[in-house]
Scaffold this motif. Structure first.
Motif, mmCIF file in Angstrom:
data_model
loop_
_atom_site.group_PDB
_atom_site.id
_atom_site.type_symbol
_atom_site.label_atom_id
_atom_site.label_comp_id
_atom_site.label_asym_id
_atom_site.label_seq_id
_atom_site.Cartn_x
_atom_site.Cartn_y
_atom_site.Cartn_z
ATOM 1 N N ALA A 100 0.624 -1.322 0.293
ATOM 2 C CA ALA A 100 -0.252 0.238 -0.055
ATOM 3 C C ALA A 100 0.950 1.384 -0.164
ATOM 4 C CB ALA A 100 -0.837 0.283 1.242
ATOM 5 N N ARG A 101 0.678 2.523 -0.060
ATOM 6 C CA ARG A 101 1.315 3.821 -0.037
ATOM 7 C C ARG A 101 1.293 3.967 1.456
ATOM 8 N NH1 ARG A 101 3.066 6.365 -5.050
ATOM 9 N NH2 ARG A 101 1.641 4.848 -6.420
ATOM 10 N N THR A 102 2.122 4.704 1.313
ATOM 11 C CA THR A 102 1.650 5.706 2.479
ATOM 12 C C THR A 102 1.330 6.445 2.177
ATOM 13 O OG1 THR A 102 3.915 6.910 1.590
ATOM 14 C CG2 THR A 102 4.656 5.120 3.153
ATOM 15 N N SER A 103 1.563 7.333 3.796
ATOM 16 C CA SER A 103 0.371 9.020 3.429
ATOM 17 C C SER A 103 0.931 9.812 2.845
ATOM 18 C CB SER A 103 -0.115 8.942 5.083
ATOM 19 O OG SER A 103 1.866 9.474 5.535
ATOM 20 N N ALA B 185 18.204 6.718 1.729
ATOM 21 C CA ALA B 185 18.816 6.895 3.383
ATOM 22 C C ALA B 185 18.369 8.355 3.492
ATOM 23 C CB ALA B 185 20.495 7.263 3.763
ATOM 24 N N GLY B 186 18.325 9.552 2.873
ATOM 25 C CA GLY B 186 16.774 10.625 2.702
ATOM 26 C C GLY B 186 16.125 11.032 2.846
ATOM 27 N N ASP B 187 15.402 9.538 1.814
ATOM 28 C CA ASP B 187 14.499 9.486 1.464
ATOM 29 C C ASP B 187 13.353 8.863 2.695
ATOM 30 O OD1 ASP B 187 12.242 10.364 -0.687
ATOM 31 O OD2 ASP B 187 13.491 8.972 -2.098
ATOM 32 N N GLU B 188 12.184 9.323 1.940
ATOM 33 C CA GLU B 188 10.848 8.488 2.879
ATOM 34 C C GLU B 188 11.025 7.051 3.439
ATOM 35 O OE1 GLU B 188 6.230 7.865 2.364
ATOM 36 O OE2 GLU B 188 6.947 9.241 0.878
ATOM 37 N N GLY B 189 12.080 6.263 2.627
ATOM 38 C CA GLY B 189 11.825 5.026 2.560
ATOM 39 C C GLY B 189 13.186 4.286 3.795
ATOM 40 N N THR C 252 7.388 10.865 10.754
ATOM 41 C CA THR C 252 5.809 10.825 10.998
ATOM 42 C C THR C 252 5.465 8.796 11.152
ATOM 43 O OG1 THR C 252 3.521 10.878 9.170
ATOM 44 C CG2 THR C 252 5.476 9.931 8.025
ATOM 45 N N GLU C 253 4.559 8.712 11.442
ATOM 46 C CA GLU C 253 3.731 7.450 11.959
ATOM 47 C C GLU C 253 2.435 6.742 11.347
ATOM 48 O OE1 GLU C 253 5.341 6.256 16.282
ATOM 49 O OE2 GLU C 253 3.730 7.995 15.933
ATOM 50 N N ASP C 254 3.032 5.779 10.337
ATOM 51 C CA ASP C 254 1.437 5.372 9.389
ATOM 52 C C ASP C 254 0.988 4.317 9.403
ATOM 53 O OD1 ASP C 254 1.151 7.676 8.056
ATOM 54 O OD2 ASP C 254 2.389 6.684 6.453
ATOM 55 N N TYR C 255 0.210 3.529 10.107
ATOM 56 C CA TYR C 255 -0.491 2.942 10.432
ATOM 57 C C TYR C 255 -1.400 1.967 9.931
ATOM 58 C CZ TYR C 255 0.526 5.294 15.313
ATOM 59 O OH TYR C 255 0.930 5.565 16.113
ATOM 60 N N PHE C 256 -1.395 0.384 9.134
ATOM 61 C CA PHE C 256 -1.557 -0.134 8.471
ATOM 62 C C PHE C 256 -2.765 -1.696 8.717
ATOM 63 C CE2 PHE C 256 1.874 1.948 6.536
ATOM 64 C CZ PHE C 256 1.602 2.466 5.349
#
Length: 451
Positions: free
Chosen positions: A78-81, A112-116, A146-150
């Motif tokens: 799934a995609r992140t927020s 390393a500096g990206d969202e991943g 950020t915190e994402d919940y799945f």
């Protein structure tokens, strides 16, 4: 309190660099260092039937690499927020008492500096065919996280799916302490959090999200009323959430291992929280770590659903060499002597609830059981009650730097299985487990889907 500070004592630092189980393969494939003993034919354990649906989900979600033994049929994404990357998760299954792990990786470029760049991933809760996951990741080009919940969801008839939840209102955080999943029906799944108030100890707030909706619902100033047969009220110091247990398709229980639990019937239009004290008062110093990790709440107790309308509570309590319990003795002969006791509480809104003592297993009985040969005569720790059979409990036992997990049938007083810990596991592994009963494990896991 910040989640990381509250759970720091349960992480890899508490085990002096040693990790958890070396068994991370699919169920039925054992890749472990077994203890030098076996369960003889004719013993109660020899005829015990395993429920393939029960797994112990390790709290830590691990980064996928070439050595990870995840099942390709469990993959979902799934995609992140932020919408910039797709998160892919998979599940590496192992039969208890070994750990099962969720793994993650990123689809698309992730530097390393990206969202991943993920700092933490956790299993928050599990119920029915669903598991709630938390992923703490960095927003691209900044230090902000950020915190994402799945919700990971699958069944025997449907492929796995991964659904991003809308961010909780305000600064609400979802942790394994205060948040639970409740599967009301095949089409209705609730994410529920109960928040206690230190100033008004007789009231609490309930936050709820229905999977598929875009909002969180809140009920504030929900009364906490006596629900036990003793009519005891909430202690003056208030309650804290140590774990959250879903029972059947109606009940959510928020458990404070120091004081008691509150029971919420989510089928009620205007629910009350019913407070029931625990059947035993825990020893503050029993089972404490000797290193710098300090005391934690999962060391000597656990609670799990026992059918559709009851909970099972297991307590590891000290006893004196004369047999008395639960009072610690200063006698040297009482060092690390203990007894394991299980209790059942039938949940209801129609009458007062009362604990029923079920079974007791003394340490001397445990150490003498067939199948325990070669294991330390030491304190058992971190109990995990089986979601498939509440009479079965898994424990950690250790001696020096060696550690094992042992699966015990408390009712029939039988050792069912034991595995040795190795260091060949994800660095993200924790001591905490979420007991889960995944219905789809009775059939071949289907292929994954995107959402």
């Amino acid at each position: 309190m910040n989640l990381l500070r509250r759970l720091a004592s349960l992480g890899p630092g508490c085990i002096d660099g040693a990790s958890l189980f070396g068994c991370r393969s699919s169920i039925g494939r054992r890749s472990v260092h077994a203890v030098p003993s076996c369960v003889p034919a004719g013993s109660p354990a020899a005829g015990a039937r395993r429920d393939p649906r029960w797994v112990m989900l390790n709290y830590g979600v691990a980064r996928k690499n070439d050595s990870a033994l995840a099942d390709a049929k469990t993959v979902a994404e799934a995609r992140t927020s932020t919408g910039r990357h797709r998160l892919r998760v998979s599940l590496g299954l192992a039969a208890p008492p070994a750990s099962s792990f969720f793994y993650y990786d990123w689809l698309g470029r992730a530097t390393a500096g990206d969202e991943g760049s993920v700092s933490h991933g956790y299993v928050v809760a599990a119920h029915g065919d669903s598991v709630l996951l938390n992923v703490d990741h960095k927003l691209g080009g900044s230090s902000y996280r950020t915190e994402d919940y799945f919700v990971y969801k699958t069944s025997a008839a449907k492929p796995p799916s991964l659904t991003l939840l809308p961010h909780p209102a305000g600064r609400l955080q979802l942790s394994c302490r205060d948040t639970g999943l409740l599967q009301r029906s095949d089409d209705e799944l609730l994410v529920v959090q109960i928040n206690f108030n230190r100033c008004w100890t007789d009231k609490a707030s309930i936050w709820m999200h229905r999977l598929g909706s875009h909002e969180w619902e809140a009920k504030h100033s929900v009364p906490i009323v006596p629900g036990g047969n003793s009519d005891k009220k909430v202690p003056h110091e208030g309650l804290d959430s140590y774990t959250t247990v879903a029972v059947g398709d109606r009940f959510i229980c928020s458990v404070d291992y120091r004081n008691g639990l509150v029971v919420c019937d989510m089928a009620e239009e205007s629910p009350e929280l019913r407070y029931v004290p625990l059947p035993v008062i825990p020893e503050d110093d029993f089972g404490s770590y000797e290193d710098n990790c300090g005391r934690n709440d999962r060391h000597s107790w656990d609670m799990c659903a026992a059918g559709d309308s009851a909970v099972r509570f297991v307590s590891v309590d000290p006893r004196c060499c004369c047999g008395h319990s639960p009072s610690r003795s200063v006698c040297p002969n009482s060092d690390e002597l203990f007894a394991v006791t299980t209790w059942t509480l039938a949940l209801t809104t129609e009458k007062k609830m009362a604990w029923v003592k079920e079974h007791k297993l003394d340490c001397e009985e445990l150490w003498a059981l067939p199948g325990y040969e070669g294991l330390p005569r030491a304190l058992v720790e971190f109990p995990v009650v089986s979601s498939a059979n509440p009479d079965v409990v898994c424990f950690m036992v250790r001696e020096d730097d060696k550690k094992w997990m042992v699966e015990v049938d408390i009712r029939n007083k039988a050792v069912l299985s034991a595995v040795r810990w190795t260091t060949d596991v994800p660095k993200e592994a924790w001591l905490v487990h979420v007991s889960a009963k995944l219905p789809w494990l009775t059939s071949k896991a289907p292929g994954g889907t995107k959402s």
